[in-house]
Design an enzyme around this catalytic site. Structure first.
Site, PDB file in Angstrom:
ATOM      1  CG  HIS A  68      -0.060  13.129   1.250  1.00  0.00           C
ATOM      2  ND1 HIS A  68      -1.289  13.369   0.669  1.00  0.00           N
ATOM      3  CD2 HIS A  68      -0.238  12.083   2.107  1.00  0.00           C
ATOM      4  CE1 HIS A  68      -2.177  12.518   1.158  1.00  0.00           C
ATOM      5  NE2 HIS A  68      -1.574  11.726   2.031  1.00  0.00           N
TER       6      HIS A  68
ATOM      7  CG  ASN B  47      -4.427  -1.047  -2.645  1.00  0.00           C
ATOM      8  OD1 ASN B  47      -4.862  -2.195  -2.673  1.00  0.00           O
ATOM      9  ND2 ASN B  47      -5.199   0.008  -2.847  1.00  0.00           N
ATOM     10  CB  THR B  48      -1.259  -4.867  -5.897  1.00  0.00           C
ATOM     11  OG1 THR B  48       0.099  -4.897  -5.443  1.00  0.00           O
ATOM     12  CG2 THR B  48      -1.379  -3.926  -7.082  1.00  0.00           C
TER      13      THR B  48
ATOM     14  N   GLY C   7      -6.926  -5.833  13.582  1.00  0.00           N
ATOM     15  CA  GLY C   7      -5.865  -5.694  14.562  1.00  0.00           C
ATOM     16  C   GLY C   7      -4.493  -5.364  14.028  1.00  0.00           C
TER      17      GLY C   7
ATOM     18  CB  SER D 186      -0.918   0.001   1.223  1.00  0.00           C
ATOM     19  OG  SER D 186      -1.728   1.162   1.238  1.00  0.00           O
TER      20      SER D 186
ATOM     21  CG  HIS E  89      -6.677   7.771 -16.761  1.00  0.00           C
ATOM     22  ND1 HIS E  89      -7.613   6.888 -16.285  1.00  0.00           N
ATOM     23  CD2 HIS E  89      -6.743   8.852 -15.941  1.00  0.00           C
ATOM     24  CE1 HIS E  89      -8.231   7.398 -15.232  1.00  0.00           C
ATOM     25  NE2 HIS E  89      -7.713   8.599 -15.001  1.00  0.00           N
TER      26      HIS E  89
ATOM     27  CG  HIS F   8     -19.148  13.447   2.986  1.00  0.00           C
ATOM     28  ND1 HIS F   8     -18.375  12.322   2.971  1.00  0.00           N
ATOM     29  CD2 HIS F   8     -18.317  14.475   3.280  1.00  0.00           C
ATOM     30  CE1 HIS F   8     -17.112  12.640   3.240  1.00  0.00           C
ATOM     31  NE2 HIS F   8     -17.053  13.959   3.422  1.00  0.00           N
TER      32      HIS F   8
ATOM     33  CG  HIS G  18      -4.259   4.848  -3.176  1.00  0.00           C
ATOM     34  ND1 HIS G  18      -5.131   4.146  -3.982  1.00  0.00           N
ATOM     35  CD2 HIS G  18      -4.054   4.069  -2.088  1.00  0.00           C
ATOM     36  CE1 HIS G  18      -5.445   3.010  -3.409  1.00  0.00           C
ATOM     37  NE2 HIS G  18      -4.811   2.930  -2.264  1.00  0.00           N
TER      38      HIS G  18
END
Length: 297
Positions: free
Chosen positions: A123, A135-136, A280, A119, A167, A197, A133
């Site tokens: 910034h 992740n795999t 956890g 991951s 892209h 939101h 960002h």
């Protein structure tokens, strides 16, 4: 840990470590090459590496990983590249969520799981250089296995040519496997990285996939490797173009406000954040994605 699928698990875990090493090396080289700009006279950034552990209810070995974070670099204000391989039994809350979302039978009877992945969240110092960002991951239970992940660009100041390049590289690597992949995964990313939101997208998109299981593990593993391989050629040229561009106080303010949007999404909607905290894993590693500074109006 169960010996079931042992070879495939080891190969996946090893690949995520190899990808992590490639990215860390490339990012530190980028720091070394930053010869101009407001941060060029400070030491080049370096990753601090910390071992992480997953907490299990009974104190047994539950896996862990490496958290690699660079702060206050010449190019990167904060970037984390984490890998983990965790296993054990899912708690009731995670069992119910997994069974409900993925329709996996038998979770209560046999709640074992194994998960490994990488991951990354970056910034940037320069507000013209987009955050990113990637992740795999591979997930296994006695009842199913699948791959997931993707990569998306998050500029606070958008440039059409940067979006197009990012892209185009994603499509190039997807098309090696199936020309139907990119349009489907792009649409999935647009839906997944939407902030309800706020009524807007988190960034300019990329690709996203989950529950990827064609029934051919070798074929699917080859694809998820290319999802990871696409990251550096998609991101580095954009960064190299923007990292020395002059910015104003207004540009920096716009960056901080966009980071607020990013933080809202990761804390409220992101599945990886929820899963990591529910199972956890080290909270600092899970929340590594949050920006160093943000602003709300």
């Amino acid at each position: 840990m169960s010996e079931e699928f042992a070879q495939e698990k080891q190969r996946a875990s090893t690949w995520f470590r190899e990808l992590r090493d490639q990215i860390v090396t490339a990012f530190e080289a980028l720091e070394d090459s930053q010869a101009t700009g407001p941060f060029a006279d400070q030491p080049a950034g370096r990753f601090e590496v910390t071992e992480t552990k997953r907490a299990s209810a009974d104190g047994s070995d539950a896996g862990g990983g490496l958290m690699s974070v660079m702060r206050g670099g010449r190019v990167f204000e904060k970037v984390g590249v984490n890998i983990s391989t965790v296993y054990g039994e899912l708690g009731e809350r995670a069992q119910n969520a997994m069974a409900a979302r993925k329709g996996i039978p038998g979770m209560k009877e046999d709640p074992r799981f194994w998960a490994s992945g990488i991951s990354l969240v970056a910034h940037m110092q320069n507000p013209h250089t987009p955050a990113v960002h990637m992740n795999t991951r591979m997930f296994w239970t006695p009842h199913a296995w699948w791959f997931g992940g993707g990569s998306d660009l998050n500029p606070c100041i958008e440039y059409d040519e940067d979006t197009a390049h990012f892209h185009a590289v994603q499509q190039e690597y997807c098309d090696k496997h199936d020309t139907a992949f990119y349009p489907r995964l792009k649409e999935w990313a647009d839906e997944y990285f939407f902030v309800p939101h706020r009524g807007r997208a988190r960034g300019v998109g990329g690709i996203f996939l989950d529950d990827h299981n064609s029934g051919d593990w070798e074929k699917d593993f080859a694809f998820i490797q290319d999802v990871g391989r696409a990251f550096l050629p998609a991101f580095l040229p954009v960064t190299e173009k923007r990292r020395t561009q002059e910015w104003s106080d207004a540009d920096k303010d716009q960056q901080l406000q966009h980071r607020g949007l990013y933080a809202e999404y990761n804390l409220v909607y992101d599945r990886g954040t929820k899963f990591g905290l529910e199972t956890g894993h080290d909270a600092n590693a899970v929340l590594m994605s949050l920006p160093p500074m943000a602003k709300w109006v």
